[in-house]
Each structure stands twice: as C-alpha cells, then as structure tokens.
Design an enzyme around this catalytic site. Sequence first.
Site, mmCIF file in Angstrom:
data_model
loop_
_atom_site.group_PDB
_atom_site.id
_atom_site.type_symbol
_atom_site.label_atom_id
_atom_site.label_comp_id
_atom_site.label_asym_id
_atom_site.label_seq_id
_atom_site.Cartn_x
_atom_site.Cartn_y
_atom_site.Cartn_z
ATOM 1 N N ARG A 1 0.830 -1.221 0.000
ATOM 2 C CA ARG A 1 0.000 0.000 0.000
ATOM 3 C C ARG A 1 0.857 1.260 0.000
ATOM 4 N NH1 ARG A 1 -5.649 -0.666 1.572
ATOM 5 N NH2 ARG A 1 -6.173 -2.735 0.836
ATOM 6 N N ARG B 1 -4.098 6.286 0.731
ATOM 7 C CA ARG B 1 -4.729 7.471 1.331
ATOM 8 C C ARG B 1 -3.832 8.252 2.283
ATOM 9 N NH1 ARG B 1 -9.658 4.016 3.106
ATOM 10 N NH2 ARG B 1 -7.866 2.644 3.116
ATOM 11 N N ARG C 1 -8.070 11.159 -5.747
ATOM 12 C CA ARG C 1 -9.317 10.502 -5.351
ATOM 13 C C ARG C 1 -10.499 11.462 -5.186
ATOM 14 N NH1 ARG C 1 -12.219 8.107 -4.248
ATOM 15 N NH2 ARG C 1 -12.284 6.767 -2.417
ATOM 16 N N ASP D 1 -6.326 -3.529 -7.332
ATOM 17 C CA ASP D 1 -6.858 -4.093 -6.101
ATOM 18 C C ASP D 1 -7.030 -5.596 -6.270
ATOM 19 O OD1 ASP D 1 -7.941 -3.042 -3.433
ATOM 20 O OD2 ASP D 1 -9.407 -4.547 -4.010
ATOM 21 N N TYR E 1 -14.080 -12.780 0.324
ATOM 22 C CA TYR E 1 -14.865 -11.611 -0.100
ATOM 23 C C TYR E 1 -16.118 -12.036 -0.867
ATOM 24 C CZ TYR E 1 -11.284 -8.300 1.353
ATOM 25 O OH TYR E 1 -10.424 -7.537 2.095
HETATM 26 O O1 CP3 Z 1 0.127 -1.491 -2.527
HETATM 27 C C1 CP3 Z 1 -0.268 -0.591 -3.279
HETATM 28 O O2 CP3 Z 1 -0.085 0.616 -3.078
HETATM 29 C C2 CP3 Z 1 -0.938 -1.007 -4.571
HETATM 30 C C3 CP3 Z 1 -2.333 -1.034 -4.594
HETATM 31 C C4 CP3 Z 1 -3.163 -2.004 -3.754
HETATM 32 C C5 CP3 Z 1 -4.428 -1.629 -3.252
HETATM 33 N N1 CP3 Z 1 -5.014 -2.745 -2.729
HETATM 34 C C6 CP3 Z 1 -4.984 -0.279 -3.313
HETATM 35 C C7 CP3 Z 1 -6.154 0.057 -2.511
HETATM 36 C C8 CP3 Z 1 -2.971 -3.356 -3.460
HETATM 37 C C9 CP3 Z 1 -1.753 -4.226 -3.722
HETATM 38 C C10 CP3 Z 1 -4.159 -3.801 -2.820
HETATM 39 C C11 CP3 Z 1 -4.400 -5.186 -2.410
HETATM 40 C C12 CP3 Z 1 -5.559 -5.453 -1.558
HETATM 41 N N2 CP3 Z 1 -6.856 -5.041 -1.719
HETATM 42 C C13 CP3 Z 1 -5.530 -6.327 -0.460
HETATM 43 C C14 CP3 Z 1 -4.311 -7.097 -0.038
HETATM 44 C C15 CP3 Z 1 -3.463 -6.286 0.848
HETATM 45 C C16 CP3 Z 1 -4.030 -6.207 2.197
HETATM 46 O O3 CP3 Z 1 -4.189 -5.071 2.675
HETATM 47 O O4 CP3 Z 1 -4.274 -7.268 2.791
HETATM 48 C C17 CP3 Z 1 -6.830 -6.389 0.072
HETATM 49 C C18 CP3 Z 1 -7.292 -7.196 1.252
HETATM 50 C C19 CP3 Z 1 -7.661 -5.572 -0.730
HETATM 51 C C20 CP3 Z 1 -9.124 -5.364 -0.574
HETATM 52 C C21 CP3 Z 1 -9.480 -3.973 -0.268
HETATM 53 N N3 CP3 Z 1 -9.193 -2.914 -1.081
HETATM 54 C C22 CP3 Z 1 -10.183 -3.488 0.864
HETATM 55 C C23 CP3 Z 1 -10.650 -4.347 2.007
HETATM 56 C C24 CP3 Z 1 -10.321 -2.115 0.710
HETATM 57 C C25 CP3 Z 1 -11.102 -1.166 1.593
HETATM 58 C C26 CP3 Z 1 -10.433 -0.924 2.855
HETATM 59 C C27 CP3 Z 1 -9.219 -0.073 2.661
HETATM 60 O O5 CP3 Z 1 -8.150 -0.450 3.148
HETATM 61 O O6 CP3 Z 1 -9.383 0.976 2.042
HETATM 62 C C28 CP3 Z 1 -9.658 -1.760 -0.492
HETATM 63 C C29 CP3 Z 1 -9.518 -0.400 -1.063
HETATM 64 C C30 CP3 Z 1 -8.174 0.037 -1.510
HETATM 65 N N4 CP3 Z 1 -7.257 -0.712 -2.197
HETATM 66 C C31 CP3 Z 1 -7.653 1.353 -1.367
HETATM 67 C C32 CP3 Z 1 -6.399 1.380 -2.009
HETATM 68 C C33 CP3 Z 1 -5.463 2.546 -2.167
HETATM 69 C C34 CP3 Z 1 -8.360 2.536 -0.730
HETATM 70 C C35 CP3 Z 1 -9.437 2.962 -1.626
HETATM 71 C C36 CP3 Z 1 -9.739 4.427 -1.503
HETATM 72 O O7 CP3 Z 1 -9.021 5.221 -2.124
HETATM 73 O O8 CP3 Z 1 -10.714 4.757 -0.825
#
Ligand code: CP3
Length: 355
Positions: free
Chosen positions: A30, A34, A43, A79, A156
């Site tokens: 990540r 944010r 965003r 994602d 999910y």
């Molecule tokens: O690492 C990076 O910067 C690359 C991008 C990336 C995102 N998600 C961006 C994201 C990667 C590699 C992921 C993988 C991801 N997505 C995982 C595995 C990593 C982990 O944290 O376990 C999981 C479980 C998800 C599922 C997911 N995506 C959830 C549960 C959520 C909502 C909760 C949260 O943390 O925001 C997301 C959204 C998400 N994925 C955001 C980002 C930058 C935030 C979205 C926003 O801008 O509001």
Amino acid sequence: MSEVKKWEESVMMRAARGLPVSRVPVWLMRQAGRYMPEYREVRQKTTFLELCKNPPLAAEVMLTAVDKLKVDAAIIFSDLLPILEPMGFPLEFSVSDGPVIHSPLRTAEDLTRVCELRDVSPLDYVLETVRKTREGLDESLPVIGFAGAPFTLAGYAVEGGTSRDFRQTKLLMYSQPDVWHEFLRRIAVSVANYLIAQADAGAQILQIFDSWVGCLSCGDYRQYVLPHSKTIIDLVRESCPNTPIIHFGTGNPMLLPMLREAGGNVIGADWRIAIDDAWAMIGHDRAIQGNLDPIVLLSDLKTIERQTHAILQKTAHRAGYIFNLGHGILPQTPVEHVAALVEIVKAFPMEQRIA
Ligand code: CP3
C-alpha cells in the site's frame, strides 16, 4: 541472446532470487494510498474503481509514490477484487463499508454463475496499467504484478465484503466441501491466467496476497486451501519459469511452512512472529519479505529506527531478505515517517550484519 535488462541486477530482483545484495531492498505494501496527499487529491476527482480502470492515472499514482519514497519496486496500482467482476460478482467500493460484493456465493446453485476466466480480456485495463507502469518506471526497478489467493478472494465473494471472522466462508467450507473445492479451483485457474497475463504485459515479479488466511487452523489450511494456492503457483511457474513469486499471508505464523509448501520464491511474513524465527520455519533456501508492524509507523522516528534495525540485524546477513511491512500502510501514517523508513533501510550498514 536477448540483452540483460537493467532491472535484473536490481537489489529487489536479486533478493527475490535469493542472491547476495549490496544493500537490503525495500518496498511497502500500500505504498500508494490514502496516507499520501497526492493520492487523496486524485481521489477527489474519481472513485477508487474508476481509478483502477484508468491505466494512465493508475500508473501515475504508483510512479508518483515510487518517486517520492525512493523504494526499490513499483507494485501496480489496482486491487485484489476487480477479478471478481468478470467471474460473476458485481463489485462496488463504498466510502463507509469498503468493498461490497453483490450476490455473494452461498449455495451449489450460486456456483453455476461463477465463471472460470480462461480469457482475461475483461481485465485488459489492469494489463494496460502494467504496461504503463513499466514504461514510466526507471529501468533499474522491477514492476510487481499481483492477485489475491483463493481463500482471500473466496472470503470476499462469500461474505459479500470485509469480515471479522469469515463465518459464512468457513461454514461453506465445512458444510459443502464439494462446492468449496470447485469454487476455489475456478478461482485458482482464473488467478493463474491473470498473473501470467500480468507477467506477459511486463511485470517482473508477482505477489499473491492471502491477507485473511490466518483465520484458519493448520489442518484446515492444508485440507481446504493449500492445493488451490499450489495450483496457481504451479501454473504460473510453468508459463513464467523465471518470474519470482512472492507468497504472502497474515495472521497465523504457524501456516508459514505450508505457504512455502504451496510455493513461492519469497514468503511474506507479518509481525506476529520474529522474522528470524519465521525464516527458520520457512527454510533458508527461500527468500523472505516483511515484517515491521505498520502501527510502528504511527509512532516516532526513534522507535521506527530501533524497530527497523532490530529486523535488519536478524536478516541482512543472509541472502534473500526483502524489507517490507507485515501488512499494508495505514491511512493515518505520516508520509515523512514512511520516507524516513525507506532511508533507514537503505542506509543500514552491511558491516553491522551478523557474520
Ligand atoms: O500497494 C499498493 O499501493 C498497490 C495497490 C493495492 C491496493 N489494494 C490499493 C487500494 C494493493 C496491492 C491492494 C491489495 C488489496 N486489496 C488487499 C491485499 C493487501 C491487504 O491489505 O491485505 C486487500 C485485502 C484488498 C481489498 C481492499 N481494497 C479493501 C478491504 C479495501 C477497503 C479498505 C481499505 O483499506 O481501504 C480496499 C480499497 C483500496 N485498495 C484502497 C487502495 C489505495 C483505498 C481505496 C480508496 O481510495 O478509498
């Protein structure tokens, strides 16, 4: 003979292959998100899913983060969940509840509408993000492609969103094992094709995220999950024999030897176990990635340095260590702390390594 690409000699690629390095490579899960003002600005003009489906902008978001942090790899900005859409699960990200998967899978009948993706063209936008990220990134750095592991994606798709205990998922697994195994088999084939397509589009490393697998016991992991994670890794290995795979899970360190068994050149560990103990459990013939607690980044620079050095002192003397957090950066993290962490890892004097 094709020319050897510059990224092949990068510290990240070498560590992923278990080769000695001049300094420890560092990137952060990540790393674009944010916590960064530039990301929050993007965003304001677009939803998260729209951003994932806009390859030039998705690539720019990651390239901006890499440039700002000076990390050793770019993971594509995407994602885990978009793959569920073409598999038959309409998807939404709501501001308050995170991901929402409409019409979750609960029964044998639901399985009839689940597609196994042989053709991953519905995810062309992700492949375009890989290409655009590769184009824009310095040749000395590798691009990481990624996908979710079968358990985490099934979690999910069955819960319909984020879950605390994965109750419906485990209930399906225990009470309808045939439905479970067929569902995970379809996910595994789809994910393998998706990862292979990402490698073909220009990703040098592939990471598989099993973010929520730690809610399982060792016995259940072996019986219900391991064969499907192994299918992905075996299929990718067959098509892309030279692309290192990072296999990451969190929550239950006792699963680490089984993550290794399922496969992966690099095994990712969270913070619940000391990194040297994790490596001993996995075996030193594999590389390892992790394991700073992301909450440490909310503290102060002195603490961050102390905790980071503690990890480096346990790992840097062996070939095959990649510095990372144990899980993703939290949105509340100060950007200066993240940049300082990268500097701390890069500046770690190798002579401090234990002989
Ligand atoms: O690492 C990076 O910067 C690359 C991008 C990336 C995102 N998600 C961006 C994201 C990667 C590699 C992921 C993988 C991801 N997505 C995982 C595995 C990593 C982990 O944290 O376990 C999981 C479980 C998800 C599922 C997911 N995506 C959830 C549960 C959520 C909502 C909760 C949260 O943390 O925001 C997301 C959204 C998400 N994925 C955001 C980002 C930058 C935030 C979205 C926003 O801008 O509001």
